[in-house]
Design a protein around this motif. Structure first.
Motif, short mmCIF file in Angstrom:
data_model
loop_
_atom_site.label_atom_id
_atom_site.label_comp_id
_atom_site.label_asym_id
_atom_site.label_seq_id
_atom_site.Cartn_x
_atom_site.Cartn_y
_atom_site.Cartn_z
N ALA A 13 5.66 11.12 3.39
CA ALA A 13 5.52 11.94 2.19
C ALA A 13 5.57 11.06 0.96
CB ALA A 13 6.64 12.97 2.14
N ASP A 14 5.22 11.66 -0.17
CA ASP A 14 5.32 10.98 -1.46
C ASP A 14 6.76 11.09 -1.95
OD1 ASP A 14 5.34 10.24 -4.11
OD2 ASP A 14 3.41 11.17 -4.58
N GLY A 15 7.45 9.98 -1.89
CA GLY A 15 8.88 9.98 -2.20
C GLY A 15 9.21 10.16 -3.67
N GLY A 16 8.18 10.13 -4.52
CA GLY A 16 8.41 10.41 -5.93
C GLY A 16 8.98 11.82 -6.13
N GLY A 45 8.91 1.25 4.12
CA GLY A 45 8.30 -0.06 4.35
C GLY A 45 8.54 -0.54 5.76
N SER A 46 9.08 -1.74 5.90
CA SER A 46 9.35 -2.30 7.23
C SER A 46 10.51 -1.60 7.93
CB SER A 46 9.70 -3.78 7.09
OG SER A 46 10.97 -3.91 6.43
N GLY A 47 11.38 -0.95 7.16
CA GLY A 47 12.57 -0.33 7.75
C GLY A 47 13.80 -1.22 7.68
N LEU A 58 5.52 2.28 -7.31
CA LEU A 58 5.57 3.58 -6.66
C LEU A 58 4.22 4.23 -6.89
CD1 LEU A 58 7.93 5.57 -5.45
CD2 LEU A 58 7.45 6.83 -7.54
N LYS A 59 3.57 4.61 -5.79
CA LYS A 59 2.23 5.21 -5.92
C LYS A 59 2.26 6.64 -5.43
CE LYS A 59 -0.65 1.14 -5.59
NZ LYS A 59 -1.65 0.43 -4.81
N SER A 60 1.33 7.44 -5.95
CA SER A 60 1.30 8.81 -5.46
C SER A 60 0.23 8.94 -4.38
CB SER A 60 1.06 9.79 -6.61
OG SER A 60 -0.08 9.37 -7.30
N VAL A 84 11.67 8.08 3.17
CA VAL A 84 10.33 8.61 2.97
C VAL A 84 9.36 7.45 2.72
CG1 VAL A 84 8.99 10.15 1.50
CG2 VAL A 84 11.38 10.64 1.91
N GLU A 85 8.19 7.50 3.37
CA GLU A 85 7.17 6.44 3.19
C GLU A 85 5.80 7.11 3.08
OE1 GLU A 85 6.96 2.91 2.87
OE2 GLU A 85 4.86 3.52 2.67
N ARG A 86 4.93 6.58 2.18
CA ARG A 86 3.62 7.21 1.99
C ARG A 86 2.54 6.60 2.89
NH1 ARG A 86 0.42 3.90 -1.39
NH2 ARG A 86 -1.06 5.56 -1.87
N1 SAH Z 1 12.48 -1.29 1.83
C1 SAH Z 1 11.20 -1.83 2.21
C2 SAH Z 1 10.38 -2.16 0.99
C3 SAH Z 1 8.94 -1.97 1.21
S1 SAH Z 1 7.98 -2.15 -0.26
C4 SAH Z 1 11.40 -3.05 3.04
O1 SAH Z 1 12.36 -3.77 2.81
O2 SAH Z 1 10.57 -3.31 3.92
C5 SAH Z 1 8.03 -0.52 -0.92
C6 SAH Z 1 7.51 0.58 -0.04
O3 SAH Z 1 7.42 1.77 -0.83
C7 SAH Z 1 6.10 0.36 0.52
O4 SAH Z 1 6.15 0.50 1.91
C8 SAH Z 1 5.26 1.46 -0.13
O5 SAH Z 1 4.24 1.96 0.69
C9 SAH Z 1 6.32 2.52 -0.40
N2 SAH Z 1 5.96 3.49 -1.42
C10 SAH Z 1 5.33 3.29 -2.61
N3 SAH Z 1 5.18 4.45 -3.28
C11 SAH Z 1 5.74 5.41 -2.50
C12 SAH Z 1 5.91 6.81 -2.62
N4 SAH Z 1 5.48 7.49 -3.70
N5 SAH Z 1 6.53 7.48 -1.62
C13 SAH Z 1 6.98 6.83 -0.53
N6 SAH Z 1 6.86 5.51 -0.34
C14 SAH Z 1 6.24 4.79 -1.31
#
Ligand code: SAH
Length: 221
Positions: free
Chosen positions: A142-145, A97-99, A215-217, A115-117
């Motif tokens: 990548a897909d963090g799932g 997300g924002s980091g 969590l999305k794929s 990991v961020e999608r």
């Molecule tokens: N820790 C972040 C939270 C962001 S919200 C912060 O405080 O800013 C959750 C994040 O998870 C989003 O950026 C979304 O894009 C990411 N996300 C959702 N599904 C994901 C997946 N399968 N793999 C990686 N990132 C994912």
């Protein structure tokens, strides 16, 4: 562990930030190190300028792409749960997300793999981490799932997005003694869960209700 470079970052008034820390204490956050990192990490640089004046409120705030920077309380709570078993060397974060959560972790553990999608969010997070000098963080689009199997096993895994069930891949990447903190559920109801791996026995504990984006794929370029 990274010590942040705060030169030229500009901070909101000490009083505003102290107020936030008092709120976290009132809500039950006890780990002194977590409170100190929450007090000194500049949350405003993780937001667009139009929202940065709200950075030290205890609320989730939008970061674009329908995603949110998590509420400070839940960042502190999840970090506290993750660290409750002792010091951590390798931590995986799902959802950079924002980091902001990444930056909090970078100051408290040896190495963070995040990991961020959504690529544009990752790019912005990377810039912020560089600006702050958080050199012990490794990012992947990548897909963090599926976790980050090449870098595991991890002593700690934290997910800032909610799957409907705990992904088996994340459990598989937990080192012996490792801890996974993850919201689980759908749009209506989620629980923050703690999953531990003790002598290869997996134990799940429900901690409290949670409100995270799903969590999305699949990847967004
Ligand atoms: N820790 C972040 C939270 C962001 S919200 C912060 O405080 O800013 C959750 C994040 O998870 C989003 O950026 C979304 O894009 C990411 N996300 C959702 N599904 C994901 C997946 N399968 N793999 C990686 N990132 C994912």
């Amino acid at each position: 562990m990274s010590k942040l470079n705060l030169a030229g970052i500009g901070m909101t008034s000490q009083r505003t930030r102290d107020r936030l820390i008092h709120r976290l204490i009132e809500q039950g956050i006890q780990n002194i190190d977590v409170l100190e990192v929450m007090r000194t990490t500049p949350r405003h640089i993780f937001l667009d300028e139009a929202l940065s004046h709200r950075a030290y409120e205890d609320s989730a705030l939008p970061i674009g792409f329908q995603q949110t920077l998590s509420q400070p309380y839940i960042v502190a709570r999840m970090t506290e749960l993750l660290l409750a078993g002792g010091p951590l060397k390798r931590v995986l974060e799902v959802g950079t997300g924002s980091g902001f959560q990444t930056t909090v972790l970078a100051q408290m553990v040896d190495r963070v793999y995040s990991v961020e999608r959504i690529k544009p969010l990752q790019d912005k997070a990377r810039q912020r981490l560089q600006l702050l000098g958080a050199h012990n963080v490794h990012l992947k689009h990548a897909d963090g799932g599926f976790g980050w199997p090449q870098k595991g096993p991890f002593d700690g895994i934290i997910s800032t997005a909610a799957p409907q069930q705990v992904p088996q891949e994340l459990i598989d990447q937990l080192a012996p003694g490792g801890r996974l903190v993850i919201p689980v559920g759908d749009d209506n109801r989620q629980d923050l869960m703690l999953v531990t791996n003790i002598d290869n026995e997996i134990e799940l504990t429900v901690v409290e209700p949670a409100f995270f984006v799903p969590l999305k794929s699949g990847l967004v370029k």
